[in-house]
Design a protein around this motif. Structure first.
Motif, PDB file in Angstrom:
ATOM      1  N   MET A  58       0.825  -1.203   0.000  1.00 28.90           N
ATOM      2  CA  MET A  58       0.000   0.000   0.000  1.00 28.90           C
ATOM      3  C   MET A  58       0.860   1.254   0.000  1.00 28.90           C
ATOM      4  O   MET A  58       1.778   1.389   0.800  1.00 28.90           O
ATOM      5  N   ASN A  59       0.523   2.197  -0.905  1.00 34.66           N
ATOM      6  CA  ASN A  59       1.386   3.363  -1.093  1.00 34.66           C
ATOM      7  C   ASN A  59       0.844   4.645  -0.476  1.00 34.66           C
ATOM      8  O   ASN A  59       1.407   5.724  -0.684  1.00 34.66           O
ATOM      9  N   GLY A  60      -0.227   4.556   0.284  1.00 36.87           N
ATOM     10  CA  GLY A  60      -0.758   5.759   0.907  1.00 36.87           C
ATOM     11  C   GLY A  60      -1.780   6.489   0.076  1.00 36.87           C
ATOM     12  O   GLY A  60      -2.226   7.585   0.462  1.00 36.87           O
ATOM     13  N   SER A  64      -5.797   2.885  -0.430  1.00 35.65           N
ATOM     14  CA  SER A  64      -5.040   2.134   0.568  1.00 35.65           C
ATOM     15  C   SER A  64      -5.304   2.669   1.970  1.00 35.65           C
ATOM     16  O   SER A  64      -5.381   1.898   2.935  1.00 35.65           O
ATOM     17  N   GLU A  65      -5.459   3.976   2.103  1.00 33.24           N
ATOM     18  CA  GLU A  65      -5.746   4.533   3.420  1.00 33.24           C
ATOM     19  C   GLU A  65      -7.118   4.099   3.909  1.00 33.24           C
ATOM     20  O   GLU A  65      -7.311   3.832   5.096  1.00 33.24           O
ATOM     21  N   ARG A  66      -8.080   4.007   2.982  1.00 32.78           N
ATOM     22  CA  ARG A  66      -9.411   3.521   3.368  1.00 32.78           C
ATOM     23  C   ARG A  66      -9.327   2.065   3.823  1.00 32.78           C
ATOM     24  O   ARG A  66      -9.955   1.664   4.800  1.00 32.78           O
ATOM     25  N   VAL A  67      -8.524   1.255   3.122  1.00 28.99           N
ATOM     26  CA  VAL A  67      -8.337  -0.147   3.504  1.00 28.99           C
ATOM     27  C   VAL A  67      -7.683  -0.235   4.871  1.00 28.99           C
ATOM     28  O   VAL A  67      -8.107  -1.018   5.736  1.00 28.99           O
ATOM     29  N   ARG A  68      -6.660   0.551   5.101  1.00 27.31           N
ATOM     30  CA  ARG A  68      -5.953   0.500   6.376  1.00 27.31           C
ATOM     31  C   ARG A  68      -6.865   0.907   7.539  1.00 27.31           C
ATOM     32  O   ARG A  68      -6.849   0.277   8.605  1.00 27.31           O
ATOM     33  N   VAL A  69      -7.665   1.950   7.337  1.00 26.02           N
ATOM     34  CA  VAL A  69      -8.601   2.375   8.384  1.00 26.02           C
ATOM     35  C   VAL A  69      -9.611   1.271   8.669  1.00 26.02           C
ATOM     36  O   VAL A  69      -9.933   0.975   9.826  1.00 26.02           O
ATOM     37  N   HIS A  88      -0.400   1.362  -6.050  1.00 30.62           N
ATOM     38  CA  HIS A  88      -1.815   1.618  -5.827  1.00 30.62           C
ATOM     39  C   HIS A  88      -2.515   0.358  -5.317  1.00 30.62           C
ATOM     40  O   HIS A  88      -2.216  -0.760  -5.754  1.00 30.62           O
ATOM     41  N   THR A  89      -3.428   0.540  -4.399  1.00 28.03           N
ATOM     42  CA  THR A  89      -4.237  -0.572  -3.896  1.00 28.03           C
ATOM     43  C   THR A  89      -5.325  -0.911  -4.919  1.00 28.03           C
ATOM     44  O   THR A  89      -5.978  -0.007  -5.455  1.00 28.03           O
ATOM     45  N   PRO A  90      -5.534  -2.183  -5.220  1.00 27.11           N
ATOM     46  CA  PRO A  90      -6.588  -2.565  -6.167  1.00 27.11           C
ATOM     47  C   PRO A  90      -7.957  -2.057  -5.719  1.00 27.11           C
ATOM     48  O   PRO A  90      -8.256  -2.002  -4.517  1.00 27.11           O
ATOM     49  N   LEU A 119      -9.207   0.066 -13.362  1.00 30.28           N
ATOM     50  CA  LEU A 119      -8.906   0.385 -11.978  1.00 30.28           C
ATOM     51  C   LEU A 119      -7.619  -0.326 -11.563  1.00 30.28           C
ATOM     52  O   LEU A 119      -7.230  -1.323 -12.175  1.00 30.28           O
ATOM     53  N   PRO A 120      -6.931   0.163 -10.531  1.00 28.68           N
ATOM     54  CA  PRO A 120      -5.671  -0.473 -10.107  1.00 28.68           C
ATOM     55  C   PRO A 120      -5.878  -1.951  -9.818  1.00 28.68           C
ATOM     56  O   PRO A 120      -6.876  -2.353  -9.216  1.00 28.68           O
ATOM     57  N   SER A 121      -4.929  -2.762 -10.254  1.00 30.48           N
ATOM     58  CA  SER A 121      -5.031  -4.210 -10.079  1.00 30.48           C
ATOM     59  C   SER A 121      -3.947  -4.704  -9.129  1.00 30.48           C
ATOM     60  O   SER A 121      -3.082  -3.951  -8.684  1.00 30.48           O
ATOM     61  N   TYR A 122      -3.997  -5.987  -8.852  1.00 29.96           N
ATOM     62  CA  TYR A 122      -3.096  -6.597  -7.876  1.00 29.96           C
ATOM     63  C   TYR A 122      -1.647  -6.607  -8.351  1.00 29.96           C
ATOM     64  O   TYR A 122      -1.357  -6.925  -9.503  1.00 29.96           O
ATOM     65  N   ARG A 123      -0.740  -6.294  -7.438  1.00 31.60           N
ATOM     66  CA  ARG A 123       0.693  -6.410  -7.677  1.00 31.60           C
ATOM     67  C   ARG A 123       1.304  -7.117  -6.466  1.00 31.60           C
ATOM     68  O   ARG A 123       1.115  -6.684  -5.325  1.00 31.60           O
TER      69      ARG A 123
END
Length: 350
Positions: A58-60, A64-69, A88-90, A119-123
């Motif tokens: 997650m790059n911020g 990703s911030e929504r996922v982390r919260v 980027h978070t998928p 949309l951003p995909s999995y890495r």
């Protein structure tokens, strides 16, 4: 890294995404929750009382911030969620609709409905990023992966050496060589008959697989094991009836989490000691959680509207064969909006 000596722990890497859930009521707010198979299972495991550690890049960015919260809300540990190089978070959009017969159905969108960009995909995490994670795996009971990569397999192999159960839940065979390596490491392999009709010789040769689970949608699942050294016959478990059918998304993840919570807290040795009856009982518990989940929109929607005591009461009722038909109205969302990174418009409708 903080852990509780009283809790079993699960580490996992794979698809950890932001789900944007568009419900049957088009006027209701779009909900943004952690999603993806790995993300859902780790969040559920924490909800069920485990220490959960997702491994991601997650790059911020806002997603990703929504996922982390969201993960932090459920007590998930975020120590290893920003492995370099970050990205980027998928983002996955889930639309819930009704079929012609009135039954709920859903589809997933992988492109922005406004700008048309993907949309951003999995890495996957990289091999260079895992050195700081390897020592922590000695405390794990379970290591979960749903995507294969060199780094994921290195982490899984290290967890296995420490006595952890490695769980592999593939959605397809993106890389035959890495897929084969995963089967050599994994103790539990679970897959859908619709996405992957045959995992390909899970219990042959020197493969580590002890339990193979094939899900059959509304028909339940079948499984086999070789806890006694040789593969058993395939054993069938019909689905547990859902007390209320709103959305089936994520029910497979609840089944996995319930099974692991009931069978995997003591690692490989504990799994062996529980025997075939323990496997069957744990799978049935997982199916009860899957049935309960069908009563809510989104892959984990019930977690957001029920208190823990009510959740446990409803699960106990389902397990006992007397499911509750209690309907709980979901409160309006106050979640922050999340936009497509390529598009200035907001796709999450505050």
């Amino acid at each position: 890294m903080t852990t509780s000596s009283e809790k079993p722990s699960i580490f996992g890497t794979g698809l950890i995404a932001l789900d944007l859930v568009i419900g049957l009521d088009s006027q209701a707010p779009v909900h943004s929750w952690t999603g993806g198979t790995c993300g859902n299972i780790l969040a559920i495991m924490s909800y069920l009382g485990w220490d959960s550690y997702p491994i991601a890049r997650m790059n911020g960015d806002p997603a990703s911030e929504r996922v982390r919260v969201d993960l932090a809300r459920w007590g998930v540990h975020l120590d290893f969620t920003d492995c370099a190089p970050t990205g980027h978070t998928p983002i996955i959009i889930q639309q819930i609709k009704r079929a012609r017969d009135g039954s709920p159905t859903h589809r997933f969108l992988w492109t922005c409905p406004h700008c048309g960009q993907r949309l951003p995909s999995y890495r996957p995490v990289t091999q260079n990023a895992i050195e700081s994670i390897l020592p922590a795996l000695s405390q794990s009971s379970v290591f979960f992966l749903d995507r294969v990569s060199r780094a994921a397999l290195s982490l899984a192999a290290e967890a296995a050496r420490s006595g952890a159960i490695v769980v592999f839940e593939p959605s397809g065979k993106s890389d035959e060589k890495l897929f084969s390596e995963a089967l050599h490491i994994a103790h539990i392999v679970k897959y859908s008959d619709q996405r992957l009709p045959d995992a390909g010789g899970t219990m042959t040769g020197d493969h580590a697989t002890l339990v193979e689970i094939q899900t059959l949608g509304s028909q339940g699942l079948r499984y086999r094991h070789r806890l006694a050294g040789v593969p058993s016959e395939w054993l069938n478990l019909p689905a547990v009836p859902a007390p209320r059918l709103v959305d089936t998304c994520g029910s497979g993840d609840w089944c996995t989490a319930g099974f692991l919570a009931a069978a995997a807290s003591k690692g490989v040795e504990g799994l062996r000691k529980d025997g075939g009856q323990g496997i069957a009982s744990a799978l049935r518990f997982g199916q009860a959680l899957a049935a309960w989940n069908c009563g809510f929109e989104g892959a984990r929607g019930g977690m957001y509207v029920l208190g823990r005591e009510e959740f446990e009461r409803q699960i106990d009722a389902i397990v006992s064969g007397k499911p509750l038909l209690r309907v709980v109205e979901r409160p309006q969302s106050t979640e922050p909006s999340v936009a497509c990174p390529a598009c200035p418009r907001d796709i999450s409708a505050a």
